[in-house]
Design an enzyme around this catalytic site. Structure first.
Site, PDB file in Angstrom:
ATOM      1  N   SER A  80       0.827  -1.203   0.000  1.00 32.87           N
ATOM      2  CA  SER A  80       0.000   0.000   0.000  1.00 32.87           C
ATOM      3  C   SER A  80       0.859   1.249   0.000  1.00 32.87           C
ATOM      4  O   SER A  80       1.524   1.515  -0.974  1.00 32.87           O
ATOM      5  CB  SER A  80      -1.055   0.036   1.106  1.00 32.87           C
ATOM      6  N   HIS A 114       3.123  14.704   5.340  1.00 30.30           N
ATOM      7  CA  HIS A 114       2.903  16.102   4.979  1.00 30.30           C
ATOM      8  C   HIS A 114       3.401  16.931   6.154  1.00 30.30           C
ATOM      9  O   HIS A 114       3.022  16.647   7.299  1.00 30.30           O
ATOM     10  CB  HIS A 114       1.426  16.384   4.730  1.00 30.30           C
ATOM     11  N   CYS A 130      -1.092  -3.945   3.949  1.00 30.35           N
ATOM     12  CA  CYS A 130      -1.820  -5.202   4.009  1.00 30.35           C
ATOM     13  C   CYS A 130      -0.791  -6.320   4.164  1.00 30.35           C
ATOM     14  O   CYS A 130       0.406  -6.071   4.167  1.00 30.35           O
ATOM     15  CB  CYS A 130      -2.675  -5.394   2.753  1.00 30.35           C
TER      16      CYS A 130
END
Length: 108
Positions: free
Chosen positions: A60, A65, A80
């Site tokens: 994934s 940020h 996952c």
């Protein structure tokens, strides 16, 4: 589907949060330590400050940020499979030397 952590960091150094190279290396290291496979990392340094970086994983992603002027960062770690994304979160918290943080977990 997977394990999803949302991490908010406070009280981090301006220099760490504003260094694109440091942050790219940090999220890639966090991914590898979590047992994930890095496919590609992209990043953007903003003017006058701030960085966004996303590490695409076979399992994934990890994104960060930053708001260096506030000493804050928002991190998203979703994997996952057999990965342990909490390990990556702990690495990010430690390396950014956050004075405070919140960590939320969502099982997806």
């Amino acid at each position: 589907m997977g394990k999803h952590y949302l991490l908010n960091l406070y009280g981090c150094s301006f220099e760490h949060l504003n260094c694109e190279l440091f942050l790219v290396g940090l999220i890639e290291s966090a991914a590898i330590a979590s047992g994930a496979t890095v496919i590609q990392t992209i990043s953007k340094k903003f003017d006058p400050q701030g960085v966004t970086a996303v590490c695409l994983l076979s399992e994934s992603h990890i994104s960060i940020h930053t708001w260096p002027e506030k000493g804050e960062a928002a991190v998203d770690v979703f994997t996952c499979g057999d990965c342990d994304p909490k390990i990556g979160c702990d690495i990010i918290i430690g390396q950014l030397q956050a004075n405070n943080n919140t960590l939320s977990y969502i099982e997806r």
